[in-house]
Motif scaffolding. Structure first.
Motif, mmCIF file in Angstrom:
data_model
loop_
_atom_site.group_PDB
_atom_site.id
_atom_site.type_symbol
_atom_site.label_atom_id
_atom_site.label_comp_id
_atom_site.label_asym_id
_atom_site.label_seq_id
_atom_site.Cartn_x
_atom_site.Cartn_y
_atom_site.Cartn_z
ATOM 1 N N VAL A 1 -1.780 -7.770 7.660
ATOM 2 C CA VAL A 1 -1.324 -6.752 6.725
ATOM 3 C C VAL A 1 0.198 -6.799 6.621
ATOM 4 C CG1 VAL A 1 -1.377 -4.308 6.132
ATOM 5 C CG2 VAL A 1 -3.280 -5.329 7.393
ATOM 6 N N ALA A 2 0.715 -6.741 5.385
ATOM 7 C CA ALA A 2 2.158 -6.741 5.170
ATOM 8 C C ALA A 2 2.783 -5.487 5.769
ATOM 9 C CB ALA A 2 2.463 -6.838 3.678
ATOM 10 N N GLN A 3 4.014 -5.622 6.271
ATOM 11 C CA GLN A 3 4.670 -4.503 6.933
ATOM 12 C C GLN A 3 4.930 -3.353 5.964
ATOM 13 O OE1 GLN A 3 5.205 -4.244 10.264
ATOM 14 N NE2 GLN A 3 5.718 -2.110 9.755
ATOM 15 N N GLU A 4 5.235 -3.682 4.675
ATOM 16 C CA GLU A 4 5.488 -2.597 3.722
ATOM 17 C C GLU A 4 4.236 -1.767 3.464
ATOM 18 O OE1 GLU A 4 5.122 -6.461 1.207
ATOM 19 O OE2 GLU A 4 6.047 -5.825 3.105
ATOM 20 N N VAL A 5 3.059 -2.400 3.574
ATOM 21 C CA VAL A 5 1.804 -1.652 3.426
ATOM 22 C C VAL A 5 1.627 -0.699 4.596
ATOM 23 C CG1 VAL A 5 -0.716 -1.832 3.327
ATOM 24 C CG2 VAL A 5 0.701 -3.425 2.024
ATOM 25 N N MET A 6 1.877 -1.178 5.807
ATOM 26 C CA MET A 6 1.734 -0.317 6.989
ATOM 27 C C MET A 6 2.763 0.806 6.966
ATOM 28 S SD MET A 6 -0.891 -1.389 8.519
ATOM 29 C CE MET A 6 -0.732 -0.178 9.825
ATOM 30 N N ASP A 7 3.996 0.491 6.573
ATOM 31 C CA ASP A 7 5.024 1.535 6.524
ATOM 32 C C ASP A 7 4.627 2.647 5.556
ATOM 33 O OD1 ASP A 7 6.531 0.128 8.335
ATOM 34 O OD2 ASP A 7 7.836 -0.802 6.831
#
Length: 352
Positions: free
Chosen positions: A21-27
């Motif tokens: 999962v991309a970090q911007e999605v998790m953020d």
């Protein structure tokens, strides 16, 4: 059935495990989760979410996140509840699993399992609030199903029948749902709809009432009814002809007795002679017209009967083994009309 808590509970959001999962999605997921908890009337965010559920279980000496194990984690966090889970990506599908555990209740109060979002990173970020709403509010989706046309198909949401359209369905799971409209004739239309809290999603289908197929026309009946009518006319004509023939024979006999060998009649018998001649003429006409109509009707009716029997054999019954098909074009019908002085005979023959 999850437990309910009426007081405002402090919630610690733990760090979720993530795979691909991309970090911007998790953020964005963490941001939405915190904001929605703050906006919830019975929850507020507590600090201490820098660790994962596995880190806490390791400290507590637990091997699995069972309720018995999780109750003991209250010594390691400053909150009434904890939220934990995982996010995985495969292709363009993100799958979310999340659980909310209440230490006082000793059980899970909220949970989402395999909540899927499809699309690129931008689409996923747009749909993340639906994941958080599903965790915090449960089945709060509302859907209006519209119909174009006169049909009233049955509506299924995620495989569960909800009634006949048009209708409004409440208490649906938030996020993506599959809506199927099934007509009475078995036809189906499918739409995928994203449901959000405090929004009524809409979906439309075009359905018409199933029109019953017209009954099959029996070719034998198509010929049989006219055949019966025409034959009946023919029989009536023959009856008239027989009556005229019988009446004429009787009048001729009476005329023979009236003349009785005389070469002339006197004036007092002229009227009787004229009446007798007029009656004989009428009887003769009746005989000719009756026989003519009768013969024509019987011939036409016979032809129609042949067609009816031929159609019935070819269309209504299954062919029998070694059976020879009937060729209506080679069928023959014959009539025998045998009038006598005081009688009448009629015969009909069919050949195939």
């Amino acid at each position: 059935m999850f437990a309910q808590n009426t007081k405002s509970s402090s919630v610690v959001v733990l760090k979720f495990s993530a795979s691909g999962v991309a970090q911007e999605v998790m953020d964005l997921f963490y941001l939405e989760l915190h904001e929605h908890i703050r906006a919830h009337e019975r929850m507020h965010v507590a600090a201490g979410g820098e660790v994962t559920i596995n880190d806490l279980m390791l400290m507590a000496g637990c091997e699995s996140p069972s309720p018995e194990c999780l109750v003991g984690l209250s010594d390691f966090v400053e909150g009434d509840r904890i939220v934990f889970g995982s996010v995985q990506k495969q292709g363009d599908v993100h799958s979310f699993d999340a659980q909310m555990f209440d230490f006082a209740e000793g059980g899970f109060v909220r949970e989402i399992v395999d909540f899927k979002l499809r699309g690129d990173s931008r689409q996923i970020q747009y749909e993340i609030p639906a994941v958080v709403e599903a965790l915090l509010y449960g089945d709060a989706g509302k859907l209006r199903v519209n119909i174009t046309g006169s049909g009233t198909p049955r509506i299924f949401v995620n495989g569960m029948e909800k009634g006949r359209a048009p209708l409004v369905i409440e208490d649906l799971p938030l996020g993506e749902v599959v809506v199927v409209a099934r007509g009475d004739d078995g036809s189906e239309q499918t739409e995928t709809v994203a449901l959000r809290r405090i929004q009524t999603a809409e979906v439309g289908f075009a359905f018409e009432d199933a029109v019953a197929a017209p009954p099959a026309v029996n070719k034998a009946n198509a010929y049989l009814i006219p055949a019966v009518i025409v034959t009946g006319v023919g029989v009536a004509g023959m009856v008239v002809g027989v009556l005229g023939h019988t009446q004429l024979s009787s009048l001729e006999e009476e005329a023979s007795l009236f003349v009785n060998g005389r070469s002339a009649i006197d004036g007092t018998e002229v009227t009787r002679a004229d009446d007798l001649q007029s009656s004989m003429n009428s009887a003769h006409t009746m005989r000719i017209v009756g026989y003519s109509i009768g013969a024509a009707g019987l011939v036409a009716g016979g032809v129609l009967l042949v067609k009816a029997f031929s159609s019935g054999d070819s269309g209504d019954r299954a062919p029998q083994a070694n059976a020879t098909p009937v060729d209506a074009s080679k069928s023959r019908i014959s009539w025998q009309v045998l009038p006598g002085r005081d009688s009448f005979a009629l015969g009909m023959g069919l050949s195939f």
